[in-house]
Design an enzyme around this catalytic site. Structure first.
Site, PDB file in Angstrom:
ATOM      1  N   ASN A  87      14.423-103.110 -71.638  1.00  0.00           N
ATOM      2  CA  ASN A  87      16.002-102.363 -70.706  1.00  0.00           C
ATOM      3  C   ASN A  87      16.578-102.018 -71.934  1.00  0.00           C
ATOM      4  OD1 ASN A  87      18.365-101.530 -69.701  1.00  0.00           O
ATOM      5  ND2 ASN A  87      18.561-102.524 -68.425  1.00  0.00           N
ATOM      6  N   LYS A 113      20.315-101.297 -72.275  1.00  0.00           N
ATOM      7  CA  LYS A 113      20.800-102.378 -72.917  1.00  0.00           C
ATOM      8  C   LYS A 113      20.798-102.832 -73.957  1.00  0.00           C
ATOM      9  CE  LYS A 113      20.226-106.199 -69.585  1.00  0.00           C
ATOM     10  NZ  LYS A 113      19.514-107.424 -68.909  1.00  0.00           N
ATOM     11  N   ASP A 120      20.681-112.314 -69.187  1.00  0.00           N
ATOM     12  CA  ASP A 120      20.660-112.099 -67.523  1.00  0.00           C
ATOM     13  C   ASP A 120      22.038-111.236 -66.871  1.00  0.00           C
ATOM     14  OD1 ASP A 120      19.128-111.676 -65.217  1.00  0.00           O
ATOM     15  OD2 ASP A 120      19.148-113.051 -64.812  1.00  0.00           O
ATOM     16  N   PHE A 156      23.940 -97.568 -66.291  1.00  0.00           N
ATOM     17  CA  PHE A 156      22.542 -97.255 -65.210  1.00  0.00           C
ATOM     18  C   PHE A 156      23.113 -98.594 -64.432  1.00  0.00           C
ATOM     19  CE2 PHE A 156      21.912-101.978 -66.698  1.00  0.00           C
ATOM     20  CZ  PHE A 156      22.947-102.337 -68.013  1.00  0.00           C
ATOM     21  N   ARG A 211      28.987-107.874 -70.655  1.00  0.00           N
ATOM     22  CA  ARG A 211      27.541-107.973 -71.556  1.00  0.00           C
ATOM     23  C   ARG A 211      28.503-107.524 -72.905  1.00  0.00           C
ATOM     24  NH1 ARG A 211      24.313-105.814 -69.670  1.00  0.00           N
ATOM     25  NH2 ARG A 211      24.503-104.093 -69.549  1.00  0.00           N
TER      26      ARG A 211
HETATM   27  P1  IMP Z   1      19.159-107.495 -65.656  1.00  0.00           P
HETATM   28  O1  IMP Z   1      18.147-108.781 -65.152  1.00  0.00           O
HETATM   29  O2  IMP Z   1      20.018-108.582 -67.068  1.00  0.00           O
HETATM   30  O3  IMP Z   1      18.016-106.656 -66.751  1.00  0.00           O
HETATM   31  O4  IMP Z   1      20.047-107.499 -64.828  1.00  0.00           O
HETATM   32  C1  IMP Z   1      20.127-107.099 -63.271  1.00  0.00           C
HETATM   33  C2  IMP Z   1      20.664-106.369 -62.121  1.00  0.00           C
HETATM   34  O5  IMP Z   1      21.887-106.264 -62.903  1.00  0.00           O
HETATM   35  C3  IMP Z   1      20.499-104.930 -62.739  1.00  0.00           C
HETATM   36  O6  IMP Z   1      18.902-104.791 -63.002  1.00  0.00           O
HETATM   37  C4  IMP Z   1      21.034-103.862 -62.984  1.00  0.00           C
HETATM   38  O7  IMP Z   1      20.996-103.252 -61.811  1.00  0.00           O
HETATM   39  C5  IMP Z   1      22.855-104.899 -63.026  1.00  0.00           C
HETATM   40  N1  IMP Z   1      23.488-105.014 -63.906  1.00  0.00           N
HETATM   41  C6  IMP Z   1      22.988-106.108 -65.261  1.00  0.00           C
HETATM   42  N2  IMP Z   1      24.012-105.229 -65.955  1.00  0.00           N
HETATM   43  C7  IMP Z   1      24.391-103.577 -65.562  1.00  0.00           C
HETATM   44  C8  IMP Z   1      25.565-103.158 -66.062  1.00  0.00           C
HETATM   45  O8  IMP Z   1      26.143-102.972 -67.575  1.00  0.00           O
HETATM   46  N3  IMP Z   1      26.420-101.957 -64.963  1.00  0.00           N
HETATM   47  C9  IMP Z   1      25.786-101.780 -64.318  1.00  0.00           C
HETATM   48  N4  IMP Z   1      24.343-102.871 -63.003  1.00  0.00           N
HETATM   49  C10 IMP Z   1      23.974-103.772 -64.399  1.00  0.00           C
END
Ligand code: IMP
Length: 192
Positions: free
Chosen positions: A10, A13, A69, A149, A178
């Site tokens: 991502n 990120k 995550d 995002f 995060r």
């Molecule tokens: P991941 O598995 O850590 O990539 O996060 C899972 C999902 O949570 C992502 O696909 C986003 O839809 C959502 N997400 C993660 N971090 C954020 C953020 O900072 N803002 C908004 N949505 C987030």
């Protein structure tokens, strides 16, 4: 400068984390180590997924690395979408699909409390460490803002009258799930 791999595909990120750690570490993306596939993440907890992702890269490349995550946990939905936040509207769905599904699930709900939670797994010299960050807020009734995002346009952190998608990266990083987890990671690494 010390190098550390961030096991994510991502780009948003990667950008956020690079901005948060400033010049302390050289954060290397997966592109830069020649890894272009999806990393499996099929565990039932954020910690399990973060750990699965960092181990996956560490086992192949033997480089210090970390993975995160994140889940959006909504009170009125009993903590959903949680660990399934990325594929809430189905495998391969877009951020837009997820937001639509969330807004529909929240129709008529008066309790709009939610939080974002991030778990980071760091593997440093073969040893694993975890760091967590959390931000509480509310799910808006419609989208606001263009930045960021994921669920950013429908999440308003407590104490603010704008959504995450209306904040600059720097503003979001100061308070975000995060941002907080990365701050703990950075503090830890700085003492090493
Ligand atoms: P991941 O598995 O850590 O990539 O996060 C899972 C999902 O949570 C992502 O696909 C986003 O839809 C959502 N997400 C993660 N971090 C954020 C953020 O900072 N803002 C908004 N949505 C987030």
């Amino acid at each position: 400068m010390r190098k550390i791999v961030f096991a994510t595909n991502n780009k948003h990120k990667l950008q956020e984390v690079r901005a948060a750690v400033c010049d302390t570490f050289d954060i290397i993306g997966l592109d830069e180590i020649g890894f272009h596939e999806e990393i499996p993440e099929d565990q039932e907890t954020l910690q399990g997924n973060a750990s699965q992702k960092s181990h996956f890269i560490y086992d192949r490349y033997h480089l210090n690395c970390f993975a995160d995550d994140t889940g959006l946990e909504v009170e009125a939905l009993n903590g959903a979408p949680g660990v399934y936040s990325a594929r809430y509207a189905g495998e391969g769905c877009s951020f837009e699909n997820n937001i639509k599904k969330l807004l529909m699930a929240m129709e008529g709900k008066t309790n709009r409390n939610a939080c974002f939670r991030t778990v980071i797994s760091l593997i440093l010299e073969g040893k694993e460490y975890f760091f967590e960050g959390k931000v509480e807020g509310k799910i808006l009734t419609g989208k606001m803002g263009e930045e960021g995002f994921g669920y950013d346009p429908v999440f308003q952190p407590n104490g603010f009258d704008i959504s995450f998608a209306q904040m600059s990266l720097t503003e979001k990083n100061k308070i975000s799930h995060r941002g907080q987890a990365v701050q703990k990671l950075t503090d830890f690494l700085n003492k090493k």
